[in-house]
Write a protein that holds these residues in place. Structure first.
Motif, mmCIF file in Angstrom:
data_model
loop_
_atom_site.group_PDB
_atom_site.id
_atom_site.type_symbol
_atom_site.label_atom_id
_atom_site.label_comp_id
_atom_site.label_asym_id
_atom_site.label_seq_id
_atom_site.Cartn_x
_atom_site.Cartn_y
_atom_site.Cartn_z
ATOM 1 N N CYS A 38 0.873 -1.097 -0.076
ATOM 2 C CA CYS A 38 -0.034 0.059 0.000
ATOM 3 C C CYS A 38 0.756 0.996 -0.023
ATOM 4 C CB CYS A 38 -0.733 -0.174 1.173
ATOM 5 S SG CYS A 38 -0.193 0.268 2.715
ATOM 6 N N CYS A 68 2.688 -3.887 5.956
ATOM 7 C CA CYS A 68 1.840 -3.862 6.877
ATOM 8 C C CYS A 68 1.012 -5.342 7.159
ATOM 9 C CB CYS A 68 0.522 -3.000 6.631
ATOM 10 S SG CYS A 68 0.694 -1.470 5.889
ATOM 11 N N CYS A 71 -1.572 -5.870 5.153
ATOM 12 C CA CYS A 71 -1.520 -6.005 3.688
ATOM 13 C C CYS A 71 -0.570 -7.203 3.294
ATOM 14 C CB CYS A 71 -0.640 -4.664 3.190
ATOM 15 S SG CYS A 71 -1.618 -3.104 3.161
HETATM 16 ZN ZN LIG Z 1 0.274 -1.691 3.679
#
Ligand SMILES: [Zn+2]
Ligand SMILES: [Zn+2]
Ligand SMILES: [Zn+2]
Length: 96
Positions: A38, A68, A71
């Motif tokens: 992201c 993340c 993610c």
């Molecule tokens: Zn991310």
């Protein structure tokens, strides 16, 4: 006494040479880590928090890529692609 004429009058080129070069911004020497999926900026402590908000994925070549935790699926897909094609990881543009 001798007068140092040349010291007083600098040519444009000489003056330019005296200018200090670009310096790295102060207090910004920490590592910039961004989620490959992201592009979010990740602070280093997020990896070691009690409930980590980020973690590293290691590819077949031994390189580590930050992501993340939310993610992970997307990031893992990017790593899979990278391992399959040998191309650079198609990371998302970084943002803050
Ligand atoms: Zn991310
Ligand atoms: Zn950053
Ligand atoms: Zn790799």
């Amino acid at each position: 006494m001798r007068r140092m004429k040349r010291e007083k009058k600098l040519t444009k080129r000489e003056r330019k040479a005296l200018k200090p070069g670009p310096k790295p911004p102060a207090g910004h020497d920490h590592q910039h880590i961004h989620c490959i999926s992201c592009g979010r900026h990740i602070d280093a402590p997020e990896f070691s928090a009690p409930i980590p908000k980020a973690q590293y994925i290691t590819c077949d070549h031994g390189s580590r890529f930050p992501s993340c935790t939310s993610c992970m699926a997307g990031s893992q897909a990017l790593i899979d692609e990278h391992e399959r094609t040998g191309q650079q990881v198609n990371a998302a543009p970084a943002f803050h």
